[in-house]
Design a protein around this motif. Structure first.
Motif, PDB file in Angstrom:
ATOM      1  N   LEU A 117       0.875  -1.180   0.000  1.00  0.00           N
ATOM      2  CA  LEU A 117       0.000   0.000   0.000  1.00  0.00           C
ATOM      3  C   LEU A 117       0.907   1.224   0.000  1.00  0.00           C
ATOM      4  CD1 LEU A 117      -2.656  -0.740   2.789  1.00  0.00           C
ATOM      5  CD2 LEU A 117      -3.088  -0.545   0.329  1.00  0.00           C
ATOM      6  N   ALA A 118       0.688   2.112  -0.963  1.00  0.00           N
ATOM      7  CA  ALA A 118       1.547   3.297  -1.060  1.00  0.00           C
ATOM      8  C   ALA A 118       0.712   4.566  -0.875  1.00  0.00           C
ATOM      9  CB  ALA A 118       2.266   3.321  -2.398  1.00  0.00           C
ATOM     10  N   PRO A 119       0.556   5.016   0.375  1.00  0.00           N
ATOM     11  CA  PRO A 119      -0.238   6.234   0.610  1.00  0.00           C
ATOM     12  C   PRO A 119       0.410   7.454  -0.045  1.00  0.00           C
ATOM     13  CG  PRO A 119       0.801   5.485   2.652  1.00  0.00           C
ATOM     14  CD  PRO A 119       1.076   4.442   1.622  1.00  0.00           C
ATOM     15  N   ARG A 120      -0.448   8.325  -0.584  1.00  0.00           N
ATOM     16  CA  ARG A 120       0.063   9.531  -1.252  1.00  0.00           C
ATOM     17  C   ARG A 120       0.347  10.624  -0.211  1.00  0.00           C
ATOM     18  NH1 ARG A 120      -5.248  10.025  -4.576  1.00  0.00           N
ATOM     19  NH2 ARG A 120      -5.845   9.052  -2.612  1.00  0.00           N
ATOM     20  N   LEU A 121       1.545  11.188  -0.311  1.00  0.00           N
ATOM     21  CA  LEU A 121       1.959  12.260   0.601  1.00  0.00           C
ATOM     22  C   LEU A 121       1.071  13.490   0.381  1.00  0.00           C
ATOM     23  CD1 LEU A 121       4.121  13.075   2.722  1.00  0.00           C
ATOM     24  CD2 LEU A 121       5.543  13.882   0.836  1.00  0.00           C
ATOM     25  N   GLY A 122       0.483  13.969   1.444  1.00  0.00           N
ATOM     26  CA  GLY A 122      -0.376  15.152   1.355  1.00  0.00           C
ATOM     27  C   GLY A 122      -1.853  14.803   1.266  1.00  0.00           C
ATOM     28  N   THR A 123      -2.149  13.622   0.671  1.00  0.00           N
ATOM     29  CA  THR A 123      -3.543  13.213   0.494  1.00  0.00           C
ATOM     30  C   THR A 123      -3.942  12.148   1.508  1.00  0.00           C
ATOM     31  OG1 THR A 123      -3.250  13.579  -1.874  1.00  0.00           O
ATOM     32  CG2 THR A 123      -5.236  12.395  -1.185  1.00  0.00           C
ATOM     33  N   ASP A 124      -3.087  11.128   1.643  1.00  0.00           N
ATOM     34  CA  ASP A 124      -3.395  10.010   2.541  1.00  0.00           C
ATOM     35  C   ASP A 124      -2.589  10.081   3.842  1.00  0.00           C
ATOM     36  OD1 ASP A 124      -5.029   8.847   0.491  1.00  0.00           O
ATOM     37  OD2 ASP A 124      -3.194   8.083  -0.449  1.00  0.00           O
ATOM     38  N   VAL A 125      -1.402  10.628   3.742  1.00  0.00           N
ATOM     39  CA  VAL A 125      -0.553  10.809   4.920  1.00  0.00           C
ATOM     40  C   VAL A 125       0.177  12.148   4.813  1.00  0.00           C
ATOM     41  CG1 VAL A 125      -0.054   8.374   5.507  1.00  0.00           C
ATOM     42  CG2 VAL A 125       1.340   9.562   3.783  1.00  0.00           C
ATOM     43  N   VAL A 126       0.492  12.710   5.969  1.00  0.00           N
ATOM     44  CA  VAL A 126       1.440  13.834   6.027  1.00  0.00           C
ATOM     45  C   VAL A 126       2.388  13.521   7.176  1.00  0.00           C
ATOM     46  CG1 VAL A 126      -0.023  15.637   5.053  1.00  0.00           C
ATOM     47  CG2 VAL A 126      -0.134  15.189   7.503  1.00  0.00           C
ATOM     48  N   GLY A 243      13.758  13.833  19.223  1.00  0.00           N
ATOM     49  CA  GLY A 243      12.468  13.922  18.543  1.00  0.00           C
ATOM     50  C   GLY A 243      12.219  12.654  17.742  1.00  0.00           C
ATOM     51  N   ASN A 244      11.012  12.526  17.224  1.00  0.00           N
ATOM     52  CA  ASN A 244      10.643  11.346  16.443  1.00  0.00           C
ATOM     53  C   ASN A 244      11.321  11.355  15.073  1.00  0.00           C
ATOM     54  OD1 ASN A 244       8.685  10.031  18.194  1.00  0.00           O
ATOM     55  ND2 ASN A 244       7.402  11.846  17.848  1.00  0.00           N
ATOM     56  N   ALA A 245      11.666  10.163  14.587  1.00  0.00           N
ATOM     57  CA  ALA A 245      12.189  10.048  13.223  1.00  0.00           C
ATOM     58  C   ALA A 245      11.076  10.293  12.208  1.00  0.00           C
ATOM     59  CB  ALA A 245      12.794   8.665  12.998  1.00  0.00           C
ATOM     60  N   LEU A 246       9.845  10.055  12.636  1.00  0.00           N
ATOM     61  CA  LEU A 246       8.687  10.336  11.775  1.00  0.00           C
ATOM     62  C   LEU A 246       7.495  10.623  12.667  1.00  0.00           C
ATOM     63  CD1 LEU A 246       7.501   8.374   8.646  1.00  0.00           C
ATOM     64  CD2 LEU A 246       5.872   8.908  10.463  1.00  0.00           C
ATOM     65  N   GLN A 247       6.785  11.700  12.366  1.00  0.00           N
ATOM     66  CA  GLN A 247       5.552  12.008  13.090  1.00  0.00           C
ATOM     67  C   GLN A 247       4.595  12.685  12.127  1.00  0.00           C
ATOM     68  OE1 GLN A 247       7.307  14.327  16.263  1.00  0.00           O
ATOM     69  NE2 GLN A 247       7.240  16.238  15.113  1.00  0.00           N
ATOM     70  N   GLY A 248       3.330  12.299  12.201  1.00  0.00           N
ATOM     71  CA  GLY A 248       2.387  12.899  11.265  1.00  0.00           C
ATOM     72  C   GLY A 248       0.995  12.321  11.412  1.00  0.00           C
ATOM     73  N   TRP A 249       0.228  12.407  10.345  1.00  0.00           N
ATOM     74  CA  TRP A 249      -1.177  12.026  10.356  1.00  0.00           C
ATOM     75  C   TRP A 249      -1.466  11.082   9.203  1.00  0.00           C
ATOM     76  CZ3 TRP A 249      -4.964  14.505  13.653  1.00  0.00           C
ATOM     77  CH2 TRP A 249      -4.440  15.525  14.469  1.00  0.00           C
ATOM     78  N   ILE A 250      -2.451  10.204   9.394  1.00  0.00           N
ATOM     79  CA  ILE A 250      -2.948   9.327   8.338  1.00  0.00           C
ATOM     80  C   ILE A 250      -4.447   9.578   8.214  1.00  0.00           C
ATOM     81  CG2 ILE A 250      -3.227   7.406   9.987  1.00  0.00           C
ATOM     82  CD1 ILE A 250      -2.562   5.490   7.646  1.00  0.00           C
ATOM     83  N   SER A 251      -4.936   9.656   6.970  1.00  0.00           N
ATOM     84  CA  SER A 251      -6.368   9.912   6.790  1.00  0.00           C
ATOM     85  C   SER A 251      -7.168   8.714   7.294  1.00  0.00           C
ATOM     86  CB  SER A 251      -6.687  10.175   5.320  1.00  0.00           C
ATOM     87  OG  SER A 251      -6.604   8.971   4.585  1.00  0.00           O
ATOM     88  N   GLU A 252      -8.407   8.965   7.680  1.00  0.00           N
ATOM     89  CA  GLU A 252      -9.243   7.868   8.187  1.00  0.00           C
ATOM     90  C   GLU A 252      -9.429   6.800   7.108  1.00  0.00           C
ATOM     91  OE1 GLU A 252     -13.245   8.953   9.285  1.00  0.00           O
ATOM     92  OE2 GLU A 252     -13.314   7.371  10.804  1.00  0.00           O
TER      93      GLU A 252
END
Ligand SMILES: [Zn+2]
Length: 552
Positions: A117-126, A243-252
């Motif tokens: 699964l390849a989420p799109r940056l900005g649309t599915d994940v940031v 700090g985290n190596a990665l932190q962000g949001w995933i769309s529902e």
């Protein structure tokens, strides 16, 4: 107010009818030894506000020329007013930060059940990194951790029984909702600090996770996907440190797809996460993450000056007044005809008020010392205030209160002042006495649904154990509360209408503004500061209300 987090607040003004001004000045508050309180006037407040919000100041951006101009202005004004430097011979406190921009070459893919699964940056994940590295790459197992909360005070641990070190954790925002059996758990309806996304990112660092993604829903976040998407598309700032190596949001939607591919149902797991005793759930998925960043080092400055106290003993204790000087700066590439986020209300108003207050305070010292502090980088996550409490200019255990001003009333005087957040400490009772002496009431308390208490600089002081609140901030809580003296309906309408200017280039100074409400709010804040500075006893937290203790 802090960025990408509270797009739907309105401002609640405080109050001070002029006819009571003389009375207030002559009224000695209980426990106070002084007879007269300094009187804040409109002329300096208006002049500072007009200047700081001018296009020439370029929106006072962090890491930008306009920010440097604001610091230089405050430094010279503090000297002109007669404040003593708070940092040795200097009014400045350097705060070292990292600016981090996620590059479009960054990517993330989930490997689940032999599929990709390849989420799109900005649309599915940031996402971004919080560790100052130019490039971070990792492969990691994926774990759902419910609300991602470890709070001994609430006897709640979403990490129980599973070591998430080196794993990507996926968490919900907000906090466990009240139940019939536990109507008051996690503050009932009010949001508690472990419900904030900032807490979750901090907890991921404490747990040693490889990274963290928060599941976005408009209801739980209280803002649409566009808000974090916009925030992560711009440069973000951190105080240099772990700090985290990665932190962000995933769309529902993306989370639902990922969980389903792992043989799990998102709704079922979320329901389980509401139940006390929830255990983290490992998904049959791994992530391959690649975060490319442009990183730059920035030195910004808090500005601070002192009015020394008069009492031989109590002068070693200090009251802080704070108001952040930064706003969102200038962006010539924003595609609009106006490139400048002037931040007239947010927060040239608070900065100007503090200058006007300091001007009259220097001539009339209190028993305790008073510190006038203009923190930097509030809009970037309360960073200047965080930097201050990590390297305080006055000992924290000798700092008795922080009274913060952020985004003041610009529509005229009110009959009731908002003191949301003060009810956590004895500052509420003191506020009531001060209001009464000014012929005012306190605005009724309302549940803090959006976590307004955690979104302005006073919160860093509260976390450090110091009783603190944002004076006149009742409107940040839901519907807010309006009780204007003059033309109440029109005043309320103008306050509500400010929503469309919040964090927009249209937050500009208008010479026709009625600043009597702003003067009133500044006067109330100063009177409260004097009540604290002259009081026999220092303010105390109410049991269980000290935020810093609750989140360790
Ligand atoms: Zn703001």
């Amino acid at each position: 107010m802090i960025r990408y987090d509270s797009e739907s607040f309105v401002h609640m003004p405080p109050h001070f009818p002029r006819r009571f001004a003389a009375l207030a000045v002559l009224t000695a508050l209980s426990g106070s030894a002084v007879a007269a309180l300094p009187v804040v006037t409109e002329a300096p407040l208006r002049a500072h506000l007009a200047f700081l919000a001018d296009d020439l100041m370029e929106g006072r951006g962090t890491g930008q020329r306009g920010g440097s101009l604001a610091v230089r202005y405050l430094e010279t004004q503090a000297a002109a007013i007669g404040l003593r430097p708070a940092n040795g011979k200097s009014y400045l406190q350097a705060i070292n930060m990292l600016g981090q921009s996620t590059l479009p070459t960054s990517s993330m893919q989930f490997n689940v059940g032999g599929k990709t699964l390849a989420p799109r940056l900005g649309t599915d994940v940031v996402f971004a990194n919080g560790n100052g590295q130019a490039a971070t790459r990792f492969d990691a197992p994926v774990v759902f951790v419910g609300y991602g909360i470890d709070s001994p005070d609430d006897k709640w641990n979403d990490f129980a029984g599973l070591d998430v070190k080196g794993k990507l954790i996926i968490a919900m925002v907000n906090d466990p909702q009240p139940t019939a059996a536990e109507p008051n758990r996690f503050g009932g309806k009010s949001l508690t600090y472990p419900g904030r996304w900032t807490y979750k990112f901090e907890e991921a660092v404490r747990q040693g996770a490889a990274g963290i993604l928060l599941i976005h829903t408009t209801a739980s976040a209280s803002y649409p996907w566009s808000v974090p998407a916009n925030g992560f598309s711009h440069e973000q700032f951190h105080i240099a440190g772990p700090g985290n190596a990665l932190q962000g949001w995933i769309s529902e939607d993306m989370a639902r797809t990922l969980f389903a591919a792992s043989g799990q149902d998102l709704d079922t797991l979320r329901a389980q996460a509401e139940v006390r005793g929830f255990k983290p759930v490992a998904l049959s998925a791994t992530v391959r993450a690649s975060v490319d960043s442009r990183v730059r080092k920035i030195e910004e400055f808090n500005v601070a000056g002192i009015v020394p106290g008069l009492d031989p003993k109590l002068k070693d204790e200090a009251v802080i007044y704070s108001a952040h000087w930064d706003h969102l700066g200038i962006d010539p590439g924003n595609g609009k005809s106006d490139h400048i986020w002037n931040g007239a209300i947010d927060n040239a108003s608070g900065v100007a008020a503090l200058l006007a207050m300091a001007q009259v305070a220097v001539a009339n010292p209190a028993r305790r010392t008073q510190i006038f502090l203009w923190p930097c980088a509030e809009e970037q996550g309360l960073l200047g205030a965080l930097g201050y409490v990590r390297a305080p200019l006055w000992p924290l255990d000798q700092t008795v209160a922080d009274l913060n001003l952020d985004s003041l009333n610009f529509v005229g005087t009110t009959r009731a002042i908002g003191v949301a957040g003060s009810e956590r400490s004895s500052l509420y009772a003191t506020s009531g006495e001060v209001a009464k002496a000014m012929g005012l009431r306190l605005a009724p308390s309302v549940p803090d649904l959006g976590g307004a208490y955690f979104r302005a600089d006073h919160f860093q002081f509260a976390k450090a154990g110091i009783p603190a609140f944002n004076v006149g901030s009742a409107v940040f809580s839901g519907d807010g509360y309006f009780d204007f003296e003059k033309e109440p309906a029109a005043a309320k309408a103008r306050m509500v209408a400010f929503n469309k200017d919040y964090h927009q280039v249209s937050d500009e100074y208008r010479p026709e503004w009625d600043l009597s409400g702003m003067v009133q709010q500044a006067q109330f804040t100063l009177n409260l500061g004097y009540a604290v500075a002259n009081g026999a006893a220092r303010p105390t937290w109410k049991p269980g209300q000290q935020v810093g203790k609750a989140v360790r």
